[in-house]
Design an enzyme around this catalytic site. Structure first.
Site, PDB file in Angstrom:
ATOM      1  CD  GLN A  98     -82.666  13.670  78.575  1.00  0.00           C
ATOM      2  OE1 GLN A  98     -82.601  12.446  78.653  1.00  0.00           O
ATOM      3  NE2 GLN A  98     -83.707  14.356  79.016  1.00  0.00           N
ATOM      4  CG  HIS A 131     -79.338  22.114  73.273  1.00  0.00           C
ATOM      5  ND1 HIS A 131     -78.962  23.277  73.889  1.00  0.00           N
ATOM      6  CD2 HIS A 131     -78.478  21.153  73.704  1.00  0.00           C
ATOM      7  CE1 HIS A 131     -77.926  23.038  74.679  1.00  0.00           C
ATOM      8  NE2 HIS A 131     -77.623  21.761  74.578  1.00  0.00           N
ATOM      9  CG  ASP A 170     -73.548  27.268  77.235  1.00  0.00           C
ATOM     10  OD1 ASP A 170     -73.391  27.474  76.019  1.00  0.00           O
ATOM     11  OD2 ASP A 170     -74.647  26.951  77.739  1.00  0.00           O
ATOM     12  CE  LYS A 193     -74.313  25.960  80.985  1.00  0.00           C
ATOM     13  NZ  LYS A 193     -75.620  26.348  80.517  1.00  0.00           N
ATOM     14  NE  ARG A 195     -76.617  22.392  82.216  1.00  0.00           N
ATOM     15  CZ  ARG A 195     -77.520  23.269  82.602  1.00  0.00           C
ATOM     16  NH1 ARG A 195     -77.889  23.342  83.863  1.00  0.00           N
ATOM     17  NH2 ARG A 195     -78.074  24.077  81.722  1.00  0.00           N
ATOM     18  CG  ASP A 219     -78.555  30.045  76.219  1.00  0.00           C
ATOM     19  OD1 ASP A 219     -78.160  29.182  75.416  1.00  0.00           O
ATOM     20  OD2 ASP A 219     -78.462  29.900  77.452  1.00  0.00           O
ATOM     21  CB  THR A 224     -83.834  26.267  85.879  1.00  0.00           C
ATOM     22  OG1 THR A 224     -82.435  26.464  85.583  1.00  0.00           O
ATOM     23  CG2 THR A 224     -84.168  24.792  85.774  1.00  0.00           C
TER      24      THR A 224
HETATM   25  C1  R5P Z   1     -77.289  24.902  77.642  1.00  0.00           C
HETATM   26  O1  R5P Z   1     -76.449  24.256  77.111  1.00  0.00           O
HETATM   27  C2  R5P Z   1     -78.353  25.687  76.923  1.00  0.00           C
HETATM   28  O2  R5P Z   1     -77.873  26.342  75.794  1.00  0.00           O
HETATM   29  C3  R5P Z   1     -78.989  26.673  77.873  1.00  0.00           C
HETATM   30  O3  R5P Z   1     -78.013  27.572  78.332  1.00  0.00           O
HETATM   31  C4  R5P Z   1     -79.573  25.951  79.037  1.00  0.00           C
HETATM   32  O4  R5P Z   1     -80.344  24.893  78.588  1.00  0.00           O
HETATM   33  C5  R5P Z   1     -80.425  26.830  79.897  1.00  0.00           C
HETATM   34  O5  R5P Z   1     -80.880  26.066  80.990  1.00  0.00           O
HETATM   35  P1  R5P Z   1     -81.159  26.754  82.380  1.00  0.00           P
HETATM   36  O6  R5P Z   1     -82.044  27.934  82.086  1.00  0.00           O
HETATM   37  O7  R5P Z   1     -81.839  25.696  83.193  1.00  0.00           O
HETATM   38  O8  R5P Z   1     -79.852  27.150  82.969  1.00  0.00           O
END
Ligand code: R5P
Length: 312
Positions: A98, A131, A170, A193, A195, A219, A224
């Site tokens: 956020q 992040h 992403d 991707k 959301r 990543d 999740t």
């Molecule tokens: C997104 O921008 C982050 O780099 C991760 O890809 C994301 O937070 C992963 O979240 P989830 O496992 O819920 O898809």
């Protein structure tokens, strides 16, 4: 830095804190960190910190608000006990997704967390794989932002994999994947991707050739697991032979460990910034420790030495 080095830890990741101290060759600072019967956080430092160079270690995984509040109250206790400098060591910085408004009437919670840390008493921040690197700029105090990429790249380099393509799941992760690709010498593919709702992902398109290749998705966090499951399925559709994952923060919310197993990901390599829960450790998830990296950074900050060497 004048003043002796003292390190305290909250309850978020005591195993990592002990491991860091093993590398530093010193015991953790003694403190009582618990709850009052009414649920409020109770902190009492059980040793003198006056004039010391104090580091407080706390990750911000679930229960996020409990862990954050513990950190804030510990910083307040250290500040009011006359430490000469306080560094908040945050292996995993929560609320980092956020970091901007995506629509009207939303907060920027990552900035609020930055404000809270400074208000509570932090003079410096030591953290790992934010992040969004721009979060560094939410602070007007020094931020040392370490990367797990050298550790993860070493791991994959030592596996002797052939014909590798590094995949960003992403657009936001392209810089991270490119850095990783250079370290291990491989091709790059990028997935776009979207959301459709919070905590849900859908692949729109992929750029790059993965057919017949070993894919490593890189990543910053697994929340999740939706992003990785979707990415792995796209990679297999496009002909990747094997899919690995290298990610720094294993939040593993909402049954993510099981989803990764069912998605046929050969192995997921994560770090110990966040502890795995019971039942999440299995042969498909391997953990690399960031304790030596954080210990070295703490020692260098204490001695006033450069930490650039830790990026290579
Ligand atoms: C997104 O921008 C982050 O780099 C991760 O890809 C994301 O937070 C992963 O979240 P989830 O496992 O819920 O898809």
């Amino acid at each position: 830095m004048d003043g002796r080095l003292q390190v305290f830890s909250g309850n978020a990741n005591p195993v990592l804190a002990e491991e860091i101290m093993r590398f530093l060759g010193a015991p953790l600072g003694r403190a009582t960190i618990g709850r009052f019967k009414n649920g409020e956080t109770r902190v009492k430092l059980d040793e003198n910190v006056r004039g010391s160079d104090v580091f407080v270690i706390q990750s911000m995984q679930a229960p996020v608000n409990e862990n954050l509040m513990e950190m804030l109250i510990m910083l307040d206790a250290v500040r009011r006990s006359s430490a000469s400098r306080i560094t908040a060591v945050i292996p995993y910085y929560g609320y980092a997704k956020q970091e901007k408004k995506t629509s009207g009437r939303e907060p920027i919670s990552a900035k609020l967390v930055a404000n809270l840390l400074v208000t509570a008493g932090a003079d410096r921040i030591l953290t790992l794989d934010l992040h969004a690197p721009a979060i560094e700029g939410f602070f007007d105090i020094p931020v040392d932002h370490l990367r797990a990429a050298p550790l993860l790249a070493d791991y994959f380099h030592n596996q002797g994999l052939d014909n590798v393509v590094v995949v960003s799941p992403d657009a936001g992760g392209v810089g991270r994947a490119e850095d990783f690709r250079i370290r291990i010498g491989a091709d790059l593919a990028i997935i776009a991707k979207k959301r459709p709702a919070a905590d849900r992902t859908e692949v729109i398109e992929m750029v790059g050739d993965v057919a017949g290749k070993t894919a490593i998705i890189v990543d910053d966090m697994i929340s999740t697991g939706g992003t990785l499951v979707e990415a792995a399925s796209t990679l297999r559709e496009r002909g990747a032979t094997t899919v690995y994952v290298g990610a720094t923060h294993p939040l593993l919310a909402d049954g993510a460990a099981r989803k990764l197993r069912e998605a046929g990901i050969a192995r997921t390599i994560v770090t110990d910034t966040v502890p795995l829960r019971e039942g999440e450790r299995d042969s498909a998830i391997e953990v690399i420790s960031v304790a030596p990296l954080l210990a070295e950074a703490i020692m260098r900050i204490h001695k006033g030495l450069s930490i650039s060497a830790l990026f290579s």
